[in-house]
Design an enzyme around this catalytic site. Structure first.
Site, PDB file in Angstrom:
ATOM      1  N   CYS A 128       5.582 125.627 -52.745  1.00 11.35           N
ATOM      2  CA  CYS A 128       5.368 124.173 -52.856  1.00 11.35           C
ATOM      3  C   CYS A 128       6.320 123.499 -53.839  1.00 11.35           C
ATOM      4  O   CYS A 128       6.439 122.277 -53.834  1.00 11.35           O
ATOM      5  CB  CYS A 128       3.928 123.884 -53.249  1.00 11.35           C
ATOM      6  N   HIS A 179       3.422 116.675 -56.079  1.00 10.40           N
ATOM      7  CA  HIS A 179       3.131 117.492 -54.891  1.00 10.40           C
ATOM      8  C   HIS A 179       1.704 117.179 -54.443  1.00 10.40           C
ATOM      9  O   HIS A 179       0.810 117.020 -55.279  1.00 10.40           O
ATOM     10  CB  HIS A 179       3.280 118.970 -55.256  1.00 10.40           C
ATOM     11  N   ASN A 189      -1.441 118.947 -47.259  1.00 11.70           N
ATOM     12  CA  ASN A 189      -0.406 119.642 -48.011  1.00 11.70           C
ATOM     13  C   ASN A 189       0.650 120.164 -47.026  1.00 11.70           C
ATOM     14  O   ASN A 189       0.401 121.112 -46.304  1.00 11.70           O
ATOM     15  CB  ASN A 189      -1.058 120.789 -48.792  1.00 11.70           C
TER      16      ASN A 189
HETATM   17  O1  UT7 Z   1       0.022 123.772 -52.821  1.00  8.20           O
HETATM   18  C1  UT7 Z   1      -0.139 125.112 -53.170  1.00  8.20           C
HETATM   19  C2  UT7 Z   1      -1.036 125.249 -54.312  1.00  8.20           C
HETATM   20  N1  UT7 Z   1      -2.391 125.139 -53.874  1.00  8.20           N
HETATM   21  C3  UT7 Z   1      -3.243 124.354 -54.526  1.00  8.20           C
HETATM   22  O2  UT7 Z   1      -2.867 123.642 -55.434  1.00  8.20           O
HETATM   23  C4  UT7 Z   1      -4.703 124.430 -54.123  1.00  8.20           C
HETATM   24  C5  UT7 Z   1      -5.559 124.575 -55.352  1.00  8.20           C
HETATM   25  N2  UT7 Z   1      -6.984 124.744 -55.051  1.00  8.20           N
HETATM   26  C6  UT7 Z   1      -7.745 123.727 -54.572  1.00  8.20           C
HETATM   27  O3  UT7 Z   1      -7.245 122.654 -54.302  1.00  8.20           O
HETATM   28  C7  UT7 Z   1      -9.242 123.949 -54.470  1.00  8.20           C
HETATM   29  O4  UT7 Z   1      -9.577 125.133 -55.154  1.00  8.20           O
HETATM   30  C8  UT7 Z   1      -9.774 124.039 -53.011  1.00  8.20           C
HETATM   31  C9  UT7 Z   1      -9.638 122.689 -52.357  1.00  8.20           C
HETATM   32  C10 UT7 Z   1      -8.968 125.079 -52.241  1.00  8.20           C
HETATM   33  C11 UT7 Z   1     -11.260 124.409 -53.030  1.00  8.20           C
HETATM   34  O5  UT7 Z   1     -11.991 123.488 -53.827  1.00  8.20           O
HETATM   35  P1  UT7 Z   1     -12.986 124.033 -54.957  1.00  8.20           P
HETATM   36  O6  UT7 Z   1     -13.611 122.848 -55.565  1.00  8.20           O
HETATM   37  O7  UT7 Z   1     -12.206 124.948 -55.853  1.00  8.20           O
HETATM   38  O8  UT7 Z   1     -14.063 124.791 -54.103  1.00  8.20           O
HETATM   39  P2  UT7 Z   1     -14.549 126.310 -54.242  1.00  8.20           P
HETATM   40  O9  UT7 Z   1     -13.531 127.228 -53.677  1.00  8.20           O
HETATM   41  O10 UT7 Z   1     -15.040 126.547 -55.626  1.00  8.20           O
HETATM   42  O11 UT7 Z   1     -15.803 126.290 -53.278  1.00  8.20           O
HETATM   43  C12 UT7 Z   1     -16.988 125.541 -53.595  1.00  8.20           C
HETATM   44  C13 UT7 Z   1     -17.998 125.717 -52.483  1.00  8.20           C
HETATM   45  C14 UT7 Z   1     -18.194 127.171 -52.068  1.00  8.20           C
HETATM   46  O12 UT7 Z   1     -19.555 127.315 -51.714  1.00  8.20           O
HETATM   47  P3  UT7 Z   1     -20.610 127.967 -52.737  1.00  8.20           P
HETATM   48  O13 UT7 Z   1     -20.080 129.338 -53.031  1.00  8.20           O
HETATM   49  O14 UT7 Z   1     -20.625 127.056 -53.913  1.00  8.20           O
HETATM   50  O15 UT7 Z   1     -21.883 127.967 -51.935  1.00  8.20           O
HETATM   51  C15 UT7 Z   1     -17.352 127.308 -50.832  1.00  8.20           C
HETATM   52  O16 UT7 Z   1     -17.813 128.317 -49.971  1.00  8.20           O
HETATM   53  O17 UT7 Z   1     -17.513 125.043 -51.306  1.00  8.20           O
HETATM   54  C16 UT7 Z   1     -17.506 125.957 -50.208  1.00  8.20           C
HETATM   55  N3  UT7 Z   1     -16.408 125.601 -49.324  1.00  8.20           N
HETATM   56  C17 UT7 Z   1     -16.530 124.663 -48.350  1.00  8.20           C
HETATM   57  N4  UT7 Z   1     -17.570 123.917 -47.939  1.00  8.20           N
HETATM   58  C18 UT7 Z   1     -17.365 123.066 -46.934  1.00  8.20           C
HETATM   59  C19 UT7 Z   1     -15.137 126.067 -49.333  1.00  8.20           C
HETATM   60  N5  UT7 Z   1     -14.416 125.449 -48.373  1.00  8.20           N
HETATM   61  C20 UT7 Z   1     -15.265 124.596 -47.749  1.00  8.20           C
HETATM   62  C21 UT7 Z   1     -15.110 123.666 -46.689  1.00  8.20           C
HETATM   63  N6  UT7 Z   1     -16.178 122.932 -46.315  1.00  8.20           N
HETATM   64  N7  UT7 Z   1     -13.920 123.500 -46.061  1.00  8.20           N
END
Ligand code: UT7
Length: 332
Positions: free
Chosen positions: A116, A256, A286
């Protein structure tokens, strides 16, 4: 001898027509518009449909439009650098293919992969060529067909990515415009959090790797998020400090576009009014190496000669960095 700087003298971008909405995604995986908007800030992303099309076809559109817009003949281009994580093939370089498709024949070209942060690393590499005085017209293109490596059964990654390409023309100037400074960093130990498991020399493609879905993006989102927030904000603040820039001096931050929360954190750390932060993540998601040129292209008519602009990115590698530039032209 006067110092030669490299200035962006034209910008263009291209994204496919097909819009994959949150509503459509919620039919593929267990997700919702509400979750995606709250956690990431994406409404829809563009997807390149059609057999036999790859990143080079989007890059071709972006570069052809750039050459037309800047009245540049393909013969005048000295060098083309393409940043991509989704090359058409392992080799030859997608840059070679884009050059061929655009009729850029008097130049050499190569790919650069910094995930990225690829567009920033490619822009600075191109600038270094221009600053030598030998290269007069250099094209930098970021092109990524992220849909080709996205698993549309994995809800943790499939809402995040989209397809697009963006390109800029760099030319020399002896005025106080163009790329003024940059700070880049890498930390390869972060690779465990964001990578593609197979298809490289360590784990070549096989039936087993395909069955195990190892040709898709693997991301541990929370870990990447933590590193992204702190490193992108730190590097943007560091480049301001090093150049004695106050928040009021800055016309625009071009971050980004991976997550609205990371973008907001960077803007806050720089003390910027939210209206100075370029955002289009809601429409494209993204697009990896295309996010920064795609954003600047959408805001091009609002940029004025002399505007101080900070570019900032964080991505796989890990790679991250920031560029400080002074915009070189007024809206046409
Ligand atoms: O460009 C390259 C670099 N990449 C980045 O900068 C990405 C960096 N990371 C992020 O932007 C975030 O970590 C994500 C958007 C990928 C995820 O957001 P988060 O707030 O970190 O969510 P999480 O992974 O902690 O998940 C929270 C909850 C989980 O459920 P439980 O365990 O709390 O029950 C996930 O299973 O949200 C759940 N979850 C979803 N729910 C509905 C994960 N993906 C989804 C989804 N829809 N698509």
């Amino acid at each position: 001898m006067e110092k030669i700087r490299a200035a962006i003298t034209g910008i263009n971008a291209w994204a496919p027509e097909y819009r994959l909405t949150n509503q459509e995604l919620s039919k593929l995986v267990d997700t919702s518009d509400e979750w995606i908007m709250q956690r990431v800030g994406i409404k829809e992303r563009r997807i390149q449909k059609g057999e036999g099309l790859g990143s080079s076809d989007m890059g071709e559109q972006a570069v052809k439009g750039l050459l037309a817009k800047t009245n540049t003949s393909p013969d005048e281009v000295d060098l083309l650098i393409c940043s991509t994580v989704t090359p058409d093939m392992m080799f030859p370089a997608t840059a070679n293919i884009i050059s061929d498709k655009c009729g850029i024949l008097n130049a050499f070209s190569f790919d650069l992969n910094a995930a990225c942060s690829g567009f920033l690393f490619a822009l600075q590499t191109a600038a270094a060529y221009v600053e030598t005085g030998r290269y007069k017209k250099v094209v930098v293109v970021g092109a990524d067909k992220m849909s080709s490596i996205t698993d549309y059964t994995d809800r943790t990654t499939c809402p995040l990515f989209g397809d697009a390409a963006g390109a800029v023309l760099l030319e020399p100037t002896t005025e106080e415009f163009g790329i003024m400074d940059y700070i880049f960093r890498t930390d390869g130990s972060g690779r465990k959090f964001l990578h593609m498991k197979a298809g490289g020399s360590v784990r070549p493609s096989s039936h087993e790797t395909v069955d195990a879905k190892e040709h898709y993006i693997y991301q541990e989102g929370q870990s990447v998020f933590k590193f992204a927030v702190s490193n992108m904000a730190d590097v943007a603040a560091e480049i301001m400090e090093r150049n004695n820039l106050k928040s009021e001096d800055i016309a625009w931050l071009v971050p980004h576009q991976a997550n609205l929360r990371i973008i907001d954190a960077t803007g806050r750390r720089m003390g910027l009014d939210p209206g100075k932060v370029m955002i289009n993540i809601q429409n494209y998601g993204n697009t990896t190496t295309a996010t920064i040129p795609l954003c600047m292209w959408e805001y091009e008519n609002r940029l004025k000669k002399g505007d101080i602009i900070i570019l900032a990115a964080f991505g796989g590698g890990f790679t991250w960095g920031s560029i400080y530039l002074k915009w070189a032209y007024d809206p046409q």
